[in-house]
Design an enzyme around this catalytic site. Structure first.
Site, mmCIF file in Angstrom:
data_model
loop_
_atom_site.group_PDB
_atom_site.id
_atom_site.type_symbol
_atom_site.label_atom_id
_atom_site.label_comp_id
_atom_site.label_asym_id
_atom_site.label_seq_id
_atom_site.Cartn_x
_atom_site.Cartn_y
_atom_site.Cartn_z
ATOM 1 N N SER A 24 0.825 -1.209 0.000
ATOM 2 C CA SER A 24 0.000 0.000 0.000
ATOM 3 C C SER A 24 0.864 1.266 0.000
ATOM 4 O O SER A 24 1.910 1.316 0.650
ATOM 5 C CB SER A 24 -0.893 -0.006 1.242
ATOM 6 O OG SER A 24 -1.664 1.170 1.288
ATOM 7 N N LYS A 48 -3.868 2.525 -2.129
ATOM 8 C CA LYS A 48 -3.462 3.484 -1.092
ATOM 9 C C LYS A 48 -4.277 3.230 0.164
ATOM 10 O O LYS A 48 -5.348 2.633 0.114
ATOM 11 C CB LYS A 48 -3.779 4.902 -1.567
ATOM 12 C CG LYS A 48 -2.853 5.398 -2.604
ATOM 13 C CD LYS A 48 -2.037 6.527 -2.033
ATOM 14 C CE LYS A 48 -0.821 6.772 -2.876
ATOM 15 N NZ LYS A 48 0.421 6.605 -2.139
ATOM 16 N N GLY A 49 -3.828 3.718 1.292
ATOM 17 C CA GLY A 49 -4.617 3.651 2.507
ATOM 18 C C GLY A 49 -5.850 4.524 2.345
ATOM 19 O O GLY A 49 -5.721 5.715 2.061
ATOM 20 N N ASN A 102 -6.618 -1.338 1.086
ATOM 21 C CA ASN A 102 -6.088 -1.002 2.410
ATOM 22 C C ASN A 102 -7.004 0.020 3.066
ATOM 23 O O ASN A 102 -7.297 1.072 2.491
ATOM 24 C CB ASN A 102 -4.666 -0.448 2.263
ATOM 25 C CG ASN A 102 -4.013 -0.155 3.597
ATOM 26 O OD1 ASN A 102 -4.345 0.832 4.250
ATOM 27 N ND2 ASN A 102 -3.100 -1.006 4.012
ATOM 28 N N CYS A 134 -3.497 3.330 12.797
ATOM 29 C CA CYS A 134 -4.129 4.637 13.014
ATOM 30 C C CYS A 134 -4.565 4.783 14.466
ATOM 31 O O CYS A 134 -4.774 3.798 15.161
ATOM 32 C CB CYS A 134 -5.372 4.761 12.139
ATOM 33 S SG CYS A 134 -4.975 4.712 10.413
ATOM 34 N N ASN A 196 4.176 -2.917 9.087
ATOM 35 C CA ASN A 196 4.109 -1.576 8.502
ATOM 36 C C ASN A 196 5.462 -0.878 8.705
ATOM 37 O O ASN A 196 6.430 -1.508 9.119
ATOM 38 C CB ASN A 196 2.979 -0.801 9.202
ATOM 39 C CG ASN A 196 2.321 0.215 8.298
ATOM 40 O OD1 ASN A 196 3.004 0.893 7.536
ATOM 41 N ND2 ASN A 196 1.014 0.337 8.372
ATOM 42 N N THR A 197 5.504 0.429 8.453
ATOM 43 C CA THR A 197 6.760 1.168 8.667
ATOM 44 C C THR A 197 7.066 1.295 10.158
ATOM 45 O O THR A 197 6.182 1.204 11.005
ATOM 46 C CB THR A 197 6.679 2.584 8.069
ATOM 47 O OG1 THR A 197 5.515 3.232 8.590
ATOM 48 C CG2 THR A 197 6.600 2.550 6.566
ATOM 49 N N GLY A 269 7.683 -2.339 -1.464
ATOM 50 C CA GLY A 269 7.233 -0.947 -1.532
ATOM 51 C C GLY A 269 8.349 -0.014 -1.937
ATOM 52 O O GLY A 269 8.545 0.284 -3.119
#
Lengths: 307, 264
Positions: A24, A48-49, A102, A134, A196-197, A269
C-alpha cells in the site's frame, strides 16, 4: 511468467499468480501512470490507505532520506472511500490481478461505514487489508494495533461485516508481534501482514526543530529489513494463518529470506522507487530456488529455515 | 516501456546508463554526461530523471535532475552539491554505472508563438540551457540568470558559453547587472511575452509582478523532494489552486496562478 513455474499461491483466501504484492502507498492508482511491464511478476496490487472521508494528507515536508532508508509522513492522502469505489477501484482492475484494498479508520463507526461502502463491489476486492496503525479516537488516540483490546474489537467487527478475504497489516511497534498476530487469527483474519513502517524521526539541525510537522514518521527501505525479518519469524511461529512479509525487501534474496523465515508471500514498496523490475526478479529467484531444491511449488519454501 | 505520464509523449521507464564525463563548473556545481545503454528519447525541457549509482542503497533514492542537453544516446545534467545524494553523485568518476528513471513529469511546452523570457535562479538554469538551444532558431528567446555574485564567476562563464546573449544579474553586482533575475525580466518584458521560470520558490513567486505589465502566460518549474517519480508515493504532493498536485507527474511545470493563487 514463462520460466517461473510453481509460483502460484493460495494465500489468505486469495489466489495469486505470484507471491509478490505491491504494498500500500507506493503505486499510482491511475493506470495511465503505470509504466508498461512494471507489474511483471506482481501477484497482487494494494491500494493506497483509504479513509471514510477524503484526506489531503500532512502539510510540510513529507519525505526524508535516512541511512539506507526513507522516512515518510504522507498522512494518508486519499480521495475517500466513495470516490475510490466509483473511480479508482474500477481502474485498478486493469492490472488483471487481485486488488487489495487497504483500509484506515479512527473509530468502529468509520470502519463499518467503509466496509459497507465496499460491500457492493466485493467482487472487485481481492482482500481487505486492515491498517491498524491509526489512532483509535475512543481510546484517547492510542493506536489500534498497539492495544490488544482495540485490535480484537476492530478485527472482530470487520470480520462480521466483511465476508471476503480479510488481512490485517500490523504495526511493528507492538510489544509482541506474535501475540498481536494471534489476536488477528483468533478474531477471524485470514492473513497478517508483518509489518508496517517503523516509527522514526529526523531533526533539522539548522532550524533546531523536528524535520516533520508531525514529528514522527514511518521508516522504510533496506535499513529495516533485518527488523522486519525478525518480526516475520516471530509471527510465523505464533500463528497458523499465512504471514505476509513486508519491510525493507530490496533484493530478490531478501524476499527468499522472508519466505524461508515463514512468510507465505511478500509485499514490496520502497524498493520500487528505484527498481520497477524487482517483482519479476524476485519471481526468478524463487523459481530458481524451487528448482534447485526440487520443490513442488513456492508454498514449500515457506518456513524452510525453521525446520 | 510505453507510458503516457508525459503529455509531450516521452516515455517514463527505468534505464541503465554510465557516466562518461564529469566536470566542475564552479561553486560546488557539476556537469555530468550519462550515456544511456538502450538509447534515449529526447525529453522536453523541464522533464527530469531520477538518477542514482547502480547497486548502491545509501543514498537510497535517485535525485531528480532536469537534463541540460540530450542526444539519442546521452543526457547531460547540471547539479550543485547540497547534501549526501548530490555529494555522492559528484564523487562518481567516469565509467560509473547509474540507474535512471525517466523522463518524468510534464515539462515546458514546445516553441510558442510569442517572445519567450526564461528566468532562472542559479541552478534553475538547467532546463533553460536545453530550451534555449532547441528553440532559439525558431523564436526570440531571452535567457536571464540570477546568481548571488562573488564566487559564481566560473559558473556564470560556463553558462554564458552555452547561451549566446545570456543576461546575468547578481545580488552584489559583481556579475552582470546588480539586482535579481525578476528585476532583470521586468526591464526586458513586453506585453504578451511568455515567461518560464525555474529557481528558488521565492523567485518564482516574484514572477507574478510580470503580470502587472501585461505578461502572457507564466509557467514555473518546481523543485521538490521526491521518491517514486511516477505519482505513487505522494511524497511530492503540494496544495494548489486546483487541489493537491504531485510535482512528479502533474508537474514539475505548472501555471504560475496554480501554485501561487493568493500571492496578489
Amino acid at each position: 511468467m514463462p520460466g517461473n513455474a510453481g509460483l502460484h499461491a493460495e494465500v489468505g483466501g486469495l489466489s495469486i499468480g505470484s507471491p509478490v504484492i505491491v504494498a500500500s502507498g507506493v503505486w499510482p492508482m491511475e493506470p495511465s501512470l503505470w509504466p508498461e511491464k512494471a507489474l511483471e511478476g506482481v501477484g497482487a496490487l494494494c491500494s493506497k490507505g483509504l479513509t471514510l472521508e477524503p484526506r489531503t494528507g500532512n502539510s510540510g515536508k513529507r519525505i526524508c532520506e535516512s541511512y539506507s532508508g526513507l522516512l515518510n509522513s504522507i498522512g494518508l492522502q486519499n480521495p475517500g472511500i466513495d470516490h475510490f469505489v466509483k473511480n479508482e477501484l474500477i481502474g485498478l482492475q486493469t492490472c488483471d490481478k487481485p486488488v487489495l484494498v487497504n483500509v484506515s479508520f479512527e473509530s468502529i463507526r468509520e470502519l463499518a461505514a467503509i466496509l459497507e461502502k465496499l460491500l457492493p463491489s466485493r467482487s472487485l476486492v481481492g482482500a481487505v487489508e486492515l491498517n491498524v496503525s491509526c489512532p483509535n479516537v475512543s481510546r484517547g488516540g492510542m493506536t489500534w494495533g498497539l492495544d490488544p483490546e482495540g485490535l480484537e474489537k476492530a478485527v472482530s467487527f470487520a470480520r462480521k461485516i466483511w465476508q471476503g478475504p480479510l488481512w490485517v497489516k500490523l504495526s511493528p511497534q507492538t510489544s509482541s508481534i506474535g501475540e498481536f498476530s494471534r489476536i488477528c487469527q483468533d478474531c477471524g483474519a485470514q492473513a497478517v501482514v508483518v509489518a508496517n513502517t517503523w516509527l522514526g524521526m529526523a531533526i533539522d539541525n539548522d532550524e533546531e526543530k523536528p524535520f516533520f510537522e508531525r514529528i514522527f514518521a514511518g521508516l522504510s527501505g533496506p535499513a529495516i529489513f533485518p527488523l522486519a525479518l525478525r518480526a516475520v519469524w516471530e509471527a510465523a511461529g505464533a500463528v497458523d494463518i499465512p504471514v505476509i512479509g513486508c519491510g525493507g525487501i530490496t533484493r530478490p534474496e531478501d524476499a527468499l529470506s522472508m519466505m524461508l523465515a515463514g512468510a507465505s508471500a511478500v509485499e514490496v514498496g520502497t524498493a520500487l522507487f528505484h527498481d520497477l523490475s524487482l517483482p519479476a526478479a524476485i519471481c526468478s529467484r524463487l523459481s530458481a530456488h524451487i528448482e534447485a531444491r526440487s520443490l513442488g511449488s513456492v508454498g514449500e519454501i515457506t518456513g524452510r529455515a525453521r525446520r | 516501456m510505453a507510458l503516457n505520464v508525459s503529455v509531450q509523449g516521452a516515455e517514463t521507464s527505468d534505464r541503465k546508463g554510465r557516466i562518461v564525463l564529469t566536470e566542475s563548473v564552479g561553486r560546488g556545481c557539476r556537469h555530468i554526461r550519462v550515456e544511456i545503454e538502450s538509447g534515449c528519447c529526447r525529453p522536453d525541457p523541464g522533464q527530469f530523471f531520477l538518477i542514482r549509482e547502480r547497486g548502491v542503497f545509501d543514498p537510497l533514492l535517485g535525485r531528480p535532475l532536469a537534463p541540460i542537453a540530450s542526444s539519442n544516446n546521452s543526457l547531460d545534467f547540471l547539479f550543485r552539491i547540497v547534501g549526501r545524494g548530490t555529494s555522492h553523485m559528484a564523487s562518481l568518476p567516469p565509467g560509473t554505472e547509474v540507474d535512471l528513471r525517466g523522463p518524468c513529469g510534464r515539462g515546458f511546452p514546445g516553441p510558442v508563438k510569442r517572445r519567450l523570457i526564461l528566468v532562472s535562479g542559479s541552478l534553475g538554469i538547467a532546463p533553460f540551457l536545453d530550451a534555449s538551444a532547441r528553440y532559439r532558431d525558431k523564436m526570440e528567446v531571452t535567457v536571464i540568470l540570477g546568481v548571488p555574485g562573488n564566487g559564481w564567476e566560473e559558473f556564470a562563464k560556463w553558462c554564458s558559453s552555452r547561451v549566446p546573449g545570456l543576461r546575468i544579474t547578481s545580488d552584489d553586482g559583481t556579475l552582470g547587472n546588480r539586482g535579481n533575475a525578476v528585476e532583470e525580466a521586468l526591464s526586458v518584458i513586453e506585453p504578451g511575452d511568455e515567461v518560464w521560470g525555474c529557481g528558488p520558490n521565492a523567485m518564482l513567486r516574484e514572477l507574478g509582478h510580470l503580470f502587472k505589465i501585461g505578461s502572457g502566460r507564466i509557467l514555473v518549474s518546481l523543485e521538490s523532494r521526491m521518491a517514486c517519480g511516477i505519482g505513487g508515493c505522494l511524497g511530492c504532493s503540494l496544495p494548489t489552486a486546483t487541489g493537491m498536485k504531485r510535482v512528479c507527474v502533474d508537474g514539475p511545470v505548472f501555471e504560475w496562478q496554480e501554485i501561487f493563487p493568493n500571492a496578489w
